[in-house]
Structure formats: structure tokens, C-alpha cells
Design a protein around this motif. Sequence first.
Motif, PDB file in Angstrom:
ATOM      1  N   ALA A 107       0.820  -1.213   0.000  1.00  0.00           N
ATOM      2  CA  ALA A 107       0.000   0.000   0.000  1.00  0.00           C
ATOM      3  C   ALA A 107       0.851   1.259   0.000  1.00  0.00           C
ATOM      4  O   ALA A 107       0.326   2.362  -0.110  1.00  0.00           O
ATOM      5  N   LEU A 108       2.165   1.093   0.102  1.00  0.00           N
ATOM      6  CA  LEU A 108       3.039   2.262   0.234  1.00  0.00           C
ATOM      7  C   LEU A 108       2.849   3.254  -0.901  1.00  0.00           C
ATOM      8  O   LEU A 108       2.855   4.464  -0.693  1.00  0.00           O
ATOM      9  N   ALA A 109       2.658   2.709  -2.112  1.00  0.00           N
ATOM     10  CA  ALA A 109       2.600   3.590  -3.273  1.00  0.00           C
ATOM     11  C   ALA A 109       1.400   4.512  -3.223  1.00  0.00           C
ATOM     12  O   ALA A 109       1.416   5.594  -3.805  1.00  0.00           O
ATOM     13  N   MET A 110       0.357   4.114  -2.516  1.00  0.00           N
ATOM     14  CA  MET A 110      -0.837   4.952  -2.536  1.00  0.00           C
ATOM     15  C   MET A 110      -0.933   5.865  -1.308  1.00  0.00           C
ATOM     16  O   MET A 110      -1.867   6.645  -1.191  1.00  0.00           O
ATOM     17  N   VAL A 111       0.040   5.771  -0.430  1.00  0.00           N
ATOM     18  CA  VAL A 111       0.043   6.673   0.717  1.00  0.00           C
ATOM     19  C   VAL A 111       0.113   8.113   0.241  1.00  0.00           C
ATOM     20  O   VAL A 111      -0.509   9.018   0.817  1.00  0.00           O
ATOM     21  N   ALA A 112       0.824   8.315  -0.848  1.00  0.00           N
ATOM     22  CA  ALA A 112       0.977   9.674  -1.381  1.00  0.00           C
ATOM     23  C   ALA A 112      -0.374  10.280  -1.734  1.00  0.00           C
ATOM     24  O   ALA A 112      -0.562  11.493  -1.630  1.00  0.00           O
ATOM     25  N   ALA A 113      -1.319   9.424  -2.152  1.00  0.00           N
ATOM     26  CA  ALA A 113      -2.650   9.921  -2.502  1.00  0.00           C
ATOM     27  C   ALA A 113      -3.369  10.476  -1.277  1.00  0.00           C
ATOM     28  O   ALA A 113      -4.320  11.249  -1.387  1.00  0.00           O
ATOM     29  N   LEU A 114      -2.901  10.072  -0.103  1.00  0.00           N
ATOM     30  CA  LEU A 114      -3.492  10.531   1.150  1.00  0.00           C
ATOM     31  C   LEU A 114      -2.722  11.741   1.683  1.00  0.00           C
ATOM     32  O   LEU A 114      -3.304  12.743   2.106  1.00  0.00           O
ATOM     33  N   THR A 115      -1.413  11.626   1.655  1.00  0.00           N
ATOM     34  CA  THR A 115      -0.588  12.677   2.255  1.00  0.00           C
ATOM     35  C   THR A 115      -0.583  13.956   1.413  1.00  0.00           C
ATOM     36  O   THR A 115      -0.499  15.050   1.979  1.00  0.00           O
ATOM     37  N   THR A 116      -0.683  13.823   0.107  1.00  0.00           N
ATOM     38  CA  THR A 116      -0.567  15.014  -0.738  1.00  0.00           C
ATOM     39  C   THR A 116      -1.722  15.993  -0.516  1.00  0.00           C
ATOM     40  O   THR A 116      -1.471  17.170  -0.221  1.00  0.00           O
ATOM     41  N   PRO A 117      -2.988  15.550  -0.611  1.00  0.00           N
ATOM     42  CA  PRO A 117      -4.066  16.513  -0.318  1.00  0.00           C
ATOM     43  C   PRO A 117      -4.070  16.957   1.146  1.00  0.00           C
ATOM     44  O   PRO A 117      -4.406  18.103   1.447  1.00  0.00           O
ATOM     45  N   TYR A 118      -3.662  16.074   2.036  1.00  0.00           N
ATOM     46  CA  TYR A 118      -3.595  16.430   3.463  1.00  0.00           C
ATOM     47  C   TYR A 118      -2.644  17.606   3.646  1.00  0.00           C
ATOM     48  O   TYR A 118      -2.949  18.570   4.344  1.00  0.00           O
ATOM     49  N   ARG A 119      -1.510  17.498   3.013  1.00  0.00           N
ATOM     50  CA  ARG A 119      -0.482  18.530   3.159  1.00  0.00           C
ATOM     51  C   ARG A 119      -0.949  19.869   2.599  1.00  0.00           C
ATOM     52  O   ARG A 119      -0.575  20.935   3.107  1.00  0.00           O
ATOM     53  N   GLN A 120      -1.771  19.807   1.573  1.00  0.00           N
ATOM     54  CA  GLN A 120      -2.285  21.067   1.021  1.00  0.00           C
ATOM     55  C   GLN A 120      -3.193  21.756   2.021  1.00  0.00           C
ATOM     56  O   GLN A 120      -3.161  22.971   2.182  1.00  0.00           O
ATOM     57  N   ARG A 121      -3.981  20.965   2.700  1.00  0.00           N
ATOM     58  CA  ARG A 121      -4.890  21.539   3.687  1.00  0.00           C
ATOM     59  C   ARG A 121      -4.160  21.958   4.955  1.00  0.00           C
ATOM     60  O   ARG A 121      -4.505  22.962   5.572  1.00  0.00           O
TER      61      ARG A 121
END
Lengths: 297, 297
Positions: free
Chosen positions: A100-114
Motif C-alpha cells: 500500500a506504500l505507493a498509494m500513501v501519497a494519494a493521502l498525504t498530498t491533499p492532506y499537506r495542502q490543507r
Amino acid sequence: MIDKLDFILALAREKHFGRAAEACGVTQPTLSAGVKQLEEQMGVLLVNRGSRFQSFTPEGERVLDWARRIVGDTRSMREEINSLRHGLTGRLRIAAIPTALAMVAALTTPYRQRHPNVQFTIYSRTSIEILELLDNLEIDAGITYLENEPVGRVNSTPLYHERYRLLTSADAPLGNRETVTWAEVAQVPLCLLTPDMQNRRIIDRLIKSAGGESRPTLESDSMILLFSHVRTGRWASVMPAKLAETLGLTDTLRAIPIVEPEASQTIGLVVPAREPMMPVTAALVEEAKRLSTSLDA
Amino acid sequence: MIDKLDFILALAREKHFGRAAEACGVTQPTLSAGVKQLEEQMGVLLVNRGSRFQSFTPEGERVLDWARRIVGDTRSMREEINSLRHGLTGRLRIAAIPTALAMVAALTTPYRQRHPNVQFTIYSRTSIEILELLDNLEIDAGITYLENEPVGRVNSTPLYHERYRLLTSADAPLGNRETVTWAEVAQVPLCLLTPDMQNRRIIDRLIKSAGGESRPTLESDSMILLFSHVRTGRWASVMPAKLAETLGLTDTLRAIPIVEPEASQTIGLVVPAREPMMPVTAALVEEAKRLSTSLDA
DNA sequence: TGGGTTGATAGATATATTCTATCGTTAGGG
DNA sequence: CCCTAACGATAGAATATATCTATCAACCCA
């Protein structure tokens, strides 16, 4: 008082007075004294010790349980008050299964924007380790299989469904197929994760139920290592579809859907079931819900 | 740390630094310093103060919320560990509405047989006060109306249904009746509880909906006082059936069922909704469940 | 038996806590 | 408008607690 509770939490993790002390940033005598003081206050032995750490007494286990809650709540309180002033800040510790590591970015990227002031620490761990880490408050959230190995007090948010692909080069046997069956996959020499990984156990099970036997030519606990082998064109592997896409396919490298059965596992975000959650954690769950619905579409 | 949280809990109760300090068994400067230290650790003002206590800041309110939880859990932990060694011990603080006081014994008596080392402190309070006391952790359990004035995080266990009787002497008007109506009751000069008691408000409502008006000749916050007046033969009152039975009827003193409507209110045990409960509290809930089923029969 | 490891203990030092005494502010009464 | 009483903050001293370094005793394994 609360720091003493922290001591025994560290002791539970490390099972070693010296290392626990180090983890708490104090010396070993300090930690020993702290534990002893707790025992005096409670009027009962908490730790069985001979010349070394042995185990917790039944009372110690109960205190541990409360300590996790109390220490966790204390942190949550600090977090919340701090976030009222500065928005979300701090560090979010996440552990994810390798697939699942590859899809963590899909979570962290929008989180970081907010919430740009939140920092991340992300560990690659087995699904079992993730649950232990959650239990010990060593991570704030895990990304793992939701269906199997259920555990105590956690809240789950589904993220996506893991579906399996045979990753192989186009000129290899089966390389030109549109789909392959698990029975066929069972005949191919594969690169797979080590058996302590649940992904491997799932694949083993699927191969077995198709009448085959799992005899991987190469095992590793690193998806990168597996992928780089397949990339040479001389190895094959079974990977989740999303991961294969992320790592990148080429003309000669194909990810072929595996059918009969078309198996799928739900991967999701798992956080400690404490009410209310830490704000940084709550925000992550929010993000997961958003992501989940957008992936459904 | 935990003792500091205790400080602000006391401050929330007393709204006065000096009295809060006294309640905590420390001097006023100590409490002031404790609060200030909390504020420094949180990096934010918790208490608005001019030359005297004014209020909590929004952040302060949040910290209060957490403090209640953390301090409560700490007590629960101590309780639980202690009860593992010595059985249930300690003091159980209960508050009950006046009309339910007589039946508290039905709860405490079997409890005491099972757990002889637990001591009781029982307060007579209004239903509203009971909820506040629960909120502030000043009592462990309340006995009050379950239906009205619902509140935050509590667990309820129904105990019995309160039904109303006209308590009057046999030779008074209506004294020879088998039942009376609320409309008739409205015509009798009554001794009732003061209007801050929910029982009084319920009776007022019933009288009003029967077209009457509540104009008690005598008000008191003490059921004993009301009863002793009725006992003289020259006064009348409306009381729950169970209470009238407990206080004792004579040939000349009758408790006449009031109908049209035959109103009833559920009275039950209310405890803080915390998981897990303190063992002494959990045992009380057990007792309440037992009692409830035996009263149903 | 001997070296290495582990946790307990002793004593010194630093830090924190709590007290008494006192001060500055403010609200309320005359 | 001033005086007084009440309230909470502050200063300084006494005490208690916490933590460190150094060392010890028990144990394990060779």
C-alpha cells in the motif's frame, strides 16, 4: 504521574529497563524508580523481575491498559489545544503494508495542502506489526488490510480494493495474454514478499485454492526489490494493480489481470478508537473518506 | 500534571481560586501557580481573570473536558487495581431526587451484602443538580428521572415507575375515595416540593392539564417535612406510591391512586458513560439491573 | 570460574513544589 | 469619593521530589 505511566508503556514496548529508559530520555535508575513509585502508589507489584525484566503482573497489565488511555488522552489534549492556536501542527506517524506504500501519497498530498504544518513519518511494516504499533501508541494511523486479523479498539475507513496482477515481460510465457488464471500463475516462477507479509499469505492461499503450490524463486520484504527484478525481463511477480501502475509499466512490462477467482482485498486506514481523536488524526480520517469516495467513482 | 488538572476541575466547580484550593487541600498560591503552569504548558490562557475569577476561555473549556476524562480515568485505575487486591472498597457517592430517597435502601442494602467494605455517601439533590454533580465527578451515580432533561454522556438503568397518590387523612374531603382524578386533586390545598424540584414541576403539569392550577399551601424541599404535615391529619400532599408506602400508612392516613391520567415517570440509576466504569460503580449498576427485574415481577 | 548484562541502590545535585507573608486591584458600601 | 473587604498574583524560604553518576549484586552463558 503521567510520565511514570509513560515509563511503563515504554517498558511494555521494550521489555528492558535500560532501553525503555533511553526511549523516555531518562537514565535507567530514573525509570526504575518511577516504576517502583507506581507500584508503591498502587500497593501492588506491576512487573515481575528476576535479575532482568520478565513480565507484567496481571495488575500491571491492567495498569498498562489504563496508562495507554490516559497517556493517549493527554497527548490528544495537547494536540487539540495547540491546533486551536496554530492550526494543525506536529508529526503524523503512519505505518503501511508494503503493497500500500505507493498509494500513501494519494493521502498525504491533499492532506499537506490543507494542513501544511503537519510533518509525516511513514513506516513500512507488516499488517501484524501495524496493529501492535497502534496498540502501543507508536503510530497514529495504519494502512492495512481491513478484512483479516481484526483487532481490539480501532476505527477503520476503507480506502480501495486491492486486485491482483501478474507482472511479467511481454515475451515471457503468458506475457501476451489478456487474463491469466491463478492455476496458470501457480506454474510461473515468482518473486514474492516474505511469508510474514499478509499479501504473501493471501497470494499463497489463492494459488493453493487453484490447486497449485507457492514456490517463489525469490523472496524479499521490499516491493522495490521485487519490482526491479521483474523489470529485468527475466522474473515475474504478483502485485496489486494500483502498485504496478504506480511503479510504471512499459511496452515490454505487462500487468495482466488474474482471474478465477478475481480476488480482491479491502485496504483501509486504521486509527485507534478513541473519542475524540487527535485533530491531526481526525483530519487524516477525513482525507481518507474523501479519497475513498473519489476512488469509488 | 494530573493534580494540576484536578486544580482546574475544582476551579470550574467553585469558580473561586481560594475555595478551589481549599477543596484540593492546597493553599491558594499553590493552586494559582498550578493553573498558571498549565497555561504555560498549553501555551494559551485557560482562565479569564480580572481581579477575580471570571470564566474559562474556549481553550480552557476544552482542557476541562479532557481533564474530566483524564482525572476520572486515573481514579478508575486506582479503584480497579485496589479492588483486585481487597475486593471492592472505597466510598460510593450517590445523589438522589428526594422522592426516590426512600428506595435507595433497596439498592444499598443488597450491595452492602455483596461488598461489605464499600462505604456510602448519599445526597438529596434536584434532578438538575444531580446531572451537574455527575458532570463534575462529584458523585459516582445519580438516581433521578430518566425521561426528561436528558444530558450528555451518561448510562441509564431504569429502576421503577413512579406513580402518584393523594396522601390525605381518611376523614378529609376525598378521604374515603378509591381513586381521585387530577381535576379533583387540583381543588385540594396541598403540601408540595419547591418548584426547583422536577417532581413538583411534573405534578404542576398534571394539575394544569386537568384544568386546575397548582397553588400549594405549603412548599418545602424536604419530603419528611411534607409527610409530617400530612401526618397531623390536617394537610394533604401528592407523593409517589413507593415513597408513601415506605413512610408508612395508618388507618387514618390514606394514599389514594390518582387517575385521569394515570401518570407515571421512570426513575433510574444514572452513571457517567465512561468505559470501563469504576468497579464500585459497575457493581452498583449490576445491583440496579437486578433490582429492576425484581421490581418488574 | 569469569566476563558481560541487567536492574537495584547510594549519594550528590538540581529542580519543583508548596508554604507563609504580602502586595496590587477591584467591587461595593457609606 | 474614599474606605474596606475580598480576591488573586507575587516573592522568598523551606521542603520534597526527581534525576544524575557511580557502583553493586544477581544472573546468564561460556
